[in-house]
Each structure stands twice: as C-alpha cells, then as structure tokens.
Motif scaffolding. Structure first.
Motif, short mmCIF file in Angstrom:
data_model
loop_
_atom_site.label_atom_id
_atom_site.label_comp_id
_atom_site.label_asym_id
_atom_site.label_seq_id
_atom_site.Cartn_x
_atom_site.Cartn_y
_atom_site.Cartn_z
N PRO A 90 81.72 136.78 37.72
CA PRO A 90 82.64 136.09 38.62
C PRO A 90 82.19 136.27 40.07
CG PRO A 90 83.75 137.85 37.39
CD PRO A 90 82.30 138.00 37.16
N LEU A 132 80.94 134.01 28.06
CA LEU A 132 82.25 134.35 27.49
C LEU A 132 82.32 135.82 27.10
CD1 LEU A 132 82.82 131.18 25.29
CD2 LEU A 132 84.11 131.84 27.33
N ARG A 133 81.41 136.59 27.65
CA ARG A 133 81.36 138.02 27.35
C ARG A 133 80.98 138.73 28.63
NH1 ARG A 133 78.23 140.63 22.09
NH2 ARG A 133 79.33 142.59 22.29
N SER A 134 81.52 139.89 28.84
CA SER A 134 81.38 140.56 30.13
C SER A 134 79.93 140.60 30.63
CB SER A 134 81.92 141.99 30.02
OG SER A 134 81.87 142.63 31.26
N THR A 154 88.95 139.24 27.68
CA THR A 154 87.96 138.57 28.53
C THR A 154 88.26 137.08 28.69
OG1 THR A 154 86.27 140.19 27.96
CG2 THR A 154 85.49 138.10 28.83
N LEU A 155 88.75 136.43 27.63
CA LEU A 155 89.03 135.00 27.75
C LEU A 155 90.11 134.76 28.80
CD1 LEU A 155 88.11 132.27 26.69
CD2 LEU A 155 90.05 132.32 25.11
N VAL A 171 93.65 137.31 21.02
CA VAL A 171 92.31 137.05 21.54
C VAL A 171 91.93 138.07 22.61
CG1 VAL A 171 92.75 134.60 21.12
CG2 VAL A 171 92.82 135.45 23.46
N LEU A 210 78.99 137.32 32.14
CA LEU A 210 80.03 136.71 32.97
C LEU A 210 79.95 137.34 34.36
CD1 LEU A 210 82.76 135.22 33.45
CD2 LEU A 210 83.88 137.21 32.44
N LEU A 253 91.28 126.40 21.73
CA LEU A 253 92.25 127.27 22.38
C LEU A 253 92.21 127.11 23.89
CD1 LEU A 253 94.26 129.67 22.30
CD2 LEU A 253 92.28 131.18 22.40
N TRP A 254 91.02 127.14 24.43
CA TRP A 254 90.86 126.98 25.87
C TRP A 254 89.44 126.55 26.17
CZ3 TRP A 254 87.80 129.36 29.67
CH2 TRP A 254 88.16 129.04 30.99
N PHE A 262 86.07 139.32 22.79
CA PHE A 262 85.73 138.71 24.09
C PHE A 262 86.23 137.26 24.17
CE2 PHE A 262 82.02 137.93 21.43
CZ PHE A 262 81.67 139.19 20.94
N GLY A 263 85.39 136.31 24.56
CA GLY A 263 85.89 134.93 24.67
C GLY A 263 85.54 134.06 23.47
N ILE A 280 88.63 135.07 32.26
CA ILE A 280 87.87 133.88 32.68
C ILE A 280 88.83 132.77 33.12
CG2 ILE A 280 86.26 132.08 31.94
CD1 ILE A 280 85.12 134.14 29.93
N ALA A 281 89.87 132.55 32.31
CA ALA A 281 90.83 131.50 32.63
C ALA A 281 91.50 131.79 33.97
CB ALA A 281 91.86 131.37 31.51
N SER A 293 78.65 133.35 22.69
CA SER A 293 79.55 133.80 23.76
C SER A 293 78.74 134.32 24.94
CB SER A 293 80.48 134.91 23.24
OG SER A 293 81.28 134.42 22.17
N GLY A 342 88.70 144.14 32.75
CA GLY A 342 87.47 144.86 32.41
C GLY A 342 86.26 144.30 33.12
N THR A 343 86.29 143.01 33.47
CA THR A 343 85.16 142.38 34.15
C THR A 343 85.53 141.87 35.53
OG1 THR A 343 84.30 141.71 31.99
CG2 THR A 343 83.35 140.63 33.93
N PRO A 387 80.88 129.70 32.50
CA PRO A 387 80.47 130.56 33.61
C PRO A 387 78.95 130.61 33.83
CG PRO A 387 82.25 131.61 32.41
CD PRO A 387 81.90 130.36 31.65
#
Lengths: 262, 262, 262
Positions: free
Chosen positions: C261, C254-256, B88-89, B85, C259, C6-7, B58-59, B92-93, C249, B119-120, C14
């Motif tokens: 959106p 950071l996980r479905s 999911t990350l 990775v 998260l 990384l990011w 995931f993230g 989000i980005a 996460s 997936g999300t 979220p």
C-alpha cells in the motif's frame, strides 16, 4: 484408448528388479494422519499397487467416527492394502489398563495387524514379550517398533539391536525402526533428518537379513539413502500420503536421485 | 457394523477434559489456502467435529468463482463450522476505499464473521475502532487480529497487549495473535518457529483470561507448547487442512508429545 | 445466489494488470507428483483459471495405469490446461535408446508438449539440438530445461545463458530454469532456497526478454522475489498442487508479501 503405460523400460528399471504385490520384501507403509474417505479412496485408486500398509498415525483412530474407520479398513483391503493403527494408541490403552478392550476394538473392525511399541511409555522386557505373545495368540499378525520418540531417551544401538532380535524370535513379522512423522532427531536420524550412516551399518551388520525391518523414512533424502544402500526392495514406512508415487519413482530410478546412468 | 469408536479411554483423555462443539473455548480455526470443493467436503466429513472456523486465507476468496464460495459457506454451516475470510482482503478493500462493498460482499454470501486486522496496512487507533464498531453495527461477529506480518515491524508487547484489551472492550469475540501461514519470525515465534516463552508469559500474565485469544500456531511444536501451557481447550488457529486430526490427537494426549504417562 | 465474486478491486489489483487465459505470458506450471484423479479434477474445478500447464513430475507417468493417465490429459484439456511429462522420463528413454517409443507414447496419449532436458544424463550440444528438432518435426511443442539437478554439477551462468539462446533459436516455446521440486541448492537458488539475486540479474540482463523463461520456483519466497522483480505475469513453474490459489494471490497482491500500500 491406449492399453499400455506411457513408457516402460526395454530391459529393467534403472535400479533393477522391483517386486510386485503381494510381496514380503519391498513393502511401503503409508502414514495417514487423518485424510478424508474420498482422499483415501483416491489414493488407493491412484497408487494402490504401490502400497502394502496404511498406518492410522499415533492415536488418531480413536477420533474416527465408526463408519469412516470401517470404510477405510474395507476399502484398503479391496486394493490389497492392510490398515492398522499406530502403536501409540495401544500404549495408551495398556497404560490405562484397558488393553483387552483395545484388542477387541481391533477385532471388531477387522484389523488383522497390531503394532506393539514403547515409544512413549516404558515396558519391561517381560511386558513387551507378553504383549507380543498375546497378540499372536489372539490371531493378530504383529509388527513391533523399536526406538523412543523422545530424543533424550534414545536407545543405545546394542539395545535396539537386541530388541529387534528378541521381537523376531517371538514371532513378529516385521520390526519398525522408529522415525516418527518428522524423521528428525530420532533413532538413526539426526536433528536435520540426516541419516547416521555409521549407525545404519552397525544395525545392518548385526542382523542376518534386513528384510524383516521397516525403516520409517518420511524424508526423500532418507528414502534415497536407504534405496541406494539396500536396493529398490527395502521396506520403508511413514511415507506421507502425498509421496507414494514419488517414492515408487525413487525405488525404480525414475527420479534423478536414484537414476545413475552409466 | 461396529457402533462405537475403536477405543475410548476408561476415564479421561490423557490430557483431561476436552470441550465438545458447540464451544467457545477450545476452538480450532483451520487455514484454507484454496482447497477444492470435494476436498473441503471430505475434510468436514472426516473432521467436522474438530473444526470451529475455516479461514479462507489472505485475499484468496476474491479469486473464487461465486458458486464455489457459496457452496463452501453452506457446506461448512451444515457441519457447524463458520467460514470467514482472511483479514488481508478487508485491508485491501479499506485501503482502496471500498470497504462498504466488501461488507456487502460478506452479507451477500451469508458470511457472519469478519476479521479486522492491520497486519499489512497501517490503521490509526481511531480507524481500527471505527471498523470494529461498524462491523458490529452491521450485525457481524468480530474477530480482530494483532501483530504485523512484516518481521521488521513487530509490535512491542505492551502495544500488542493494549490492542487486545482495546479490541475486547469494543466487543470483539476473539482476538487472534498473528502467526501467519508459516509460523516463523512473527509475533511470539522466532525465525525457526520456536515459541518465545517469556513473551508468551508476559501476554498471558497481562490478561484476566486467555480464553478470548486465538493463537495462530501452524507448527506442531507450537501447538504442543500452547496445549501444555494452557490445556487441551486452548484456542488455536491457522491449522493446515492436513493437520486437523493430528492437532485433535495432540489436544487429547493421543500423540507422544502431549501424552505424559505417570 | 450471488452472481459476482466476493469482492473485486475498484481499479486494478494491487500489483497491476494480470493476464487472463489463454496467455503466453504469466503462465503457471503446476507440479503433480501423483495426486489421484478425484483430487486432480477438484484442483481444476477450483483453480483451472489459474493453471496453464501441469507437469507429471520426473518419471512418475510411467507408473500410471493407462486409464488414469488418459483421464488426466483429457480432463485438463477441458479446463484449458496442458498436461506434459517431466523431462527425466525422456532422459531415461533416450539413455535406454528407446526415444522413439517414448515419443510414440506421448502421441498415443494425446500429449502435445514435450520437455527436453539433461538434468541428470549428459547430452552433447549436437544431441540436444537433434532432440529438439526431432520433437518439433513430429509436431510437438517443445519446452526445454536448463540446469543440472546435482548441485555438484551446476552449470556456469554463461553456459546456462548460451543454452537458453540456443534452444530458443531452434524453436523452443519456453525454456525452464531448473528449480527441482525442492527449490534448494540448484541453479539460481542456494541451499536454503534463497534466490541468488546477482545471478538472476545476469541471466535477465543477457536476454532480450525473459518472457520465454519459466522459472521453477516451488517456495513462496522465490515466487515473491520473482513477482516483485518481473511483475505479476512472470512465468512460474513447479508450483505445488496445494499452492495454486496462494500463488495467484501473490501475483495479484492479495497477500501481504506482494501487497504494497502507498
């Protein structure tokens, strides 16, 4: 630096007396499905006092690079623990008519115990006896296993008991009651891992002593029932590497499930 | 010191020929949900020959301290394993309109593969295609994933198949069939993790070859069914870090479930 | 060498703002059932920023060799993490009329927090209060736990709430809602680990603030529901050692599962 444990009971562990190593009764056999060498060492350093055997599960040992297998065997011995390989690998070698080579492999790595089983392949009584005698003649100590891995082939209890008695009479040091890695839908466990307690009593009642049995019991509820039935020094097998300290806590009544305050 | 493995089959593994690394077919993708660096190294040393990809789930990679992420990527490569990775990350980005920065992050860490998924979040077909093309243009190798993580949003099979074909036509190296970490109630798995075998056949029948698919199959029973259906060189993903050797044993017939003596 | 993660999100995670350590709200308490010292160090190095407490589960700490226990306590503190021991060990010591020695043991190892519980033994209200006062007088910080480990002894909600309020009034820093290692058939969880959401609302509604509670929630679905209900800075306990990064996460979206959106 503190020289003693955090706390010890004034008289006895809540469940009574627990045998120390080296011991014949109360052994814990751990199921290694392929942890790394660092993790293996870490486990021994943490919990070596509470482990008697480590089984390299099913045929996984055939996948080891030689130096890693060698180091596992040697490391374990330094902590008073015997490494041996899952019965399935021997079954495959026998089925491929290559059992000589298999036993030579064990000797080459200094593995002193061999498990003889027919959880997947079929062995006649004559073949089973031959394998046991042969391993003993070649200097191995023998653990046999009774029970089929496929739930549709489950042995009748009378057959299972007969096989235990036969194996012991030939010189097996322990007989394992098959429980697989999962503990479900096999031998004395139902499809959810529950213990068939009536069957357990039949097996226990048929033997002069259950000290020669190792019950494969990967799940906590199974361990709990066996400890409550047979005491802290019941022999238990297929313990996940993550559960060794948790099991020892159960054995000693250091966990709610076996702690029974008056 | 023994120079050879404990035992090797005289002719072939019980399940037949198993591809060695480097390989395109028969890849194993491991799911890392945040093991430490020592454990990561230990895993590679034990089982690096049996791992092709490690996905940072995931993230979670956004939570890594830079030096740890960097060392995981570099260590893996020394064992011939690619770290990438979880999709999911990227989702989000993208949703935060910061995908450029995400790809720059991957480049900065020397991560050469990118997973593109929805997936999300929701992506239109146009958006999905754009993301694939863009990653390819920037020099990444692309793995896409099809399937929704929320069971109430499950894709129709026809839609799933169409998406696989579309992704491949654009240049994806593999397409993952979503299985989540749990393997339950997602894509081809029911709420207990059972494989919907009719659906599996529909997907398999619609493709010229399933060699381009990676089936996420965290549970043993799922791995067993896929190996029995597609052979030892089926591509499998989301393998728990503790199960790599166990899976390789299944692939080669070194475990009862895939060992079928004549 | 990359100097940044990384990011990172452009604005916020979220799920919103997540407290950093040191913190009083949003603590994560990890359940250690006996991992080795190398694994313990590796966990801290990987995830120390995301851990506040490590509980040595049930009575396992009585099985530790002194040097290992000492090193766990010291190592954790270097990462800003407090090690303490499961309430069950205190219950046993109290039941064996050896509580003085137990507290001396904690002092000897530099353990500054004590958990007071009656998950297995029975304590009268007077006894419970005495134990809390005594620990505070001897300089410990106190975490209490409410709830019975045996499902047949489940507390009435009104009783549970009363005990929370009573413990806090005496000076407990946190009160844990019992969830056991399994998360099943205990307190607010049903036999499959599902959250009894009505009961949850009753408990939450009865308290001026839930910031003083630590919810033992070993399963992902439980963590998800609690995070969705109380936000990313809910206090969670009995997190398996393998799940720390996965939980963080979830906390940050950071996980479905958490998260969402727009």
């Amino acid at each position: 630096m503190p020289k003693k444990p955090l706390w010890s009971p004034t008289t006895a562990w809540p469940t009574g007396l627990r045998n120390d190593k080296p011991r014949n009764q109360g052994v814990t056999m751990v199921f290694d499905k392929g942890i790394g060498l660092v993790a293996f060492h870490d486990l021994l350093e943490m919990a070596g006092d509470y482990i008697d055997f480590i089984k390299l599960g099913f045929g996984s040992s055939a996948l080891y690079r030689p130096e890693i297998l060698e180091q596992k065997v040697d490391l374990a011995r330094r902590y008073g623990v015997e490494v041996y390989v899952g019965g399935t690998l021997g079954e495959i070698a026998y089925w491929q008519q290559d059992y000589d080579e298999f036993l030579r492999g064990l000797h080459g790595y200094g593995i002193g115990w061999v498990e003889i089983s027919d959880g997947t392949i079929d062995l006649s009584l004559r073949e089973r006896r031959q394998l046991i005698r042969r391993a003993l003649n070649e200097g191995f100590r023998v653990i046999t296993e009774v029970g089929k891995k496929d739930p549709t082939q489950n042995l009748a209890l009378s057959q299972l008991i007969q096989q235990v008695l036969d194996d012991l009479s030939l010189g097996a040091s322990y007989v394992i009651i098959e429980g697989r890695e999962s503990g479900k839908d096999v031998s004395l466990f139902d499809s959810k891992g529950g213990v068939k307690e009536d069957d357990l009593e039949i097996v226990a009642g048929a033997l002069a002593s259950t000290d020669v049995l190792i019950w494969e019991a990967p799940m906590k509820e199974q361990q709990q029932i066996l400890i409550q039935r047979f005491g802290p020094n019941v022999n238990l097998g297929n313990i996940p590497v993550t559960e060794v300290i948790a099991l020892e806590s159960l054995r000693r009544g250091l966990r709610s499930d076996t702690l029974r305050p008056a």
